[in-house]
Design a protein around this motif. Structure first.
Motif: not given
Length: 198
Positions: A63-68, A70-71, A107-109
Motif C-alpha cells: 500500500p505504501l509503494g502504491a501511494k508513493l 501516485i504521489y 488524493d485527499s479523498l
C-alpha cells in the motif's frame, strides 16, 4: 519496507523532472536540445511503468509503494506543467490549475485508504494508466516542440503542431473521467450518494 528498488525508481523520477526542465531552459533550444529534452520526458514517464513492473515481478507491492507511486506521478506531471505554463509559456495556465486541483481532491479523498477509492477500469486498469501516460508524453513533448522554436530549424514544417492543443484537451478529459470513480465512491461511502440515485 520503504527502500525497495521499485520505490527508489518512483522517487528518482521526481528530481529528474526539474533537472530536465533546467537543462532545456538554459540550452540553446536547437533541434538536438529539443530532441534530448523530449527523450528525457519519455524516459521519466516510462519509469512509471518500470517501477510497477519491478514491484510486481519482485513481490515488492505494498500500500505504501502504491501511494508513493501516485504521489510521484502527481509531482512529475505538475512539475512539467508548471514549467510549460509559467516558464516556457506553451501551455494554458488553467490546465496546470486543473491538474493541481484534481490531484488535491482525488488524493485527499483516498489518503486514508490502503486501496484507492473508485478502483475501477477508468481509475485502476493498466490500459487507462497507459493511455494517460502516452497522452502526457505526447502533450509534454509536443509543448516542447512549440511553433515558437520549431520555426528556427524547420521553416515550413509539414506537421502542424497545433495538434498539441487537442491532445491537451483529451488529456484533461481522460484525467477528469479517471477522477470520477474516486469522487463517486467517496460520496457513496459517506451516504451522500446512493447507487439508486445514479
Amino acid at each position: 519496507m520503504f527502500f525497495t528498488l521499485a520505490n527508489l525508481i518512483s522517487l528518482l523520477r521526481v528530481p529528474l523532472a526539474p533537472l530536465s526542465c533546467y537543462f532545456f531552459l538554459y540550452s540553446n533550444k536547437t533541434e538536438n536540445d529539443t530532441l534530448c529534452f523530449s527523450l528525457m520526458i519519455l524516459a521519466i514517464i516510462a519509469l512509471d511503468g518500470l517501477d510497477g513492473f519491478i514491484a510486481r515481478s519482485m513481490k515488492q507491492e505494498s500500500p505504501l509503494g502504491a501511494k508513493l507511486d501516485i504521489y510521484c506521478d502527481r509531482a512529475v506531471e505538475l512539475l512539467f506543467m508548471l514549467y510549460f505554463a509559467f516558464i516556457f509559456k506553451s501551455l494554458a495556465v488553467w490546465v496546470f490549475y486543473f491538474f493541481l486541483l484534481r490531484g488535491i481532491i482525488v488524493d485527499s479523498l483516498s489518503f486514508k485508504d490502503d486501496k484507492p477509492l473508485g478502483d475501477s477500469f477508468l481509475r485502476g486498469s493498466r490500459f487507462m494508466r497507459a493511455v494517460s501516460g502516452v497522452l502526457k508524453v505526447l502533450m509534454f513533448t509536443g509543448l516542447a516542440w512549440s511553433p515558437l522554436y520549431l520555426s528556427k530549424f524547420i521553416p515550413n514544417p509539414l506537421l502542424d503542431f497545433n495538434i498539441v492543443e487537442p491532445i491537451v484537451y483529451l488529456s484533461v478529459l481522460i484525467s477528469f473521467l479517471r477522477a470520477l470513480p474516486t469522487v463517486l465512491d467517496f460520496l457513496r461511502k459517506k451516504n451522500i450518494l446512493s447507487p439508486s440515485s445514479l
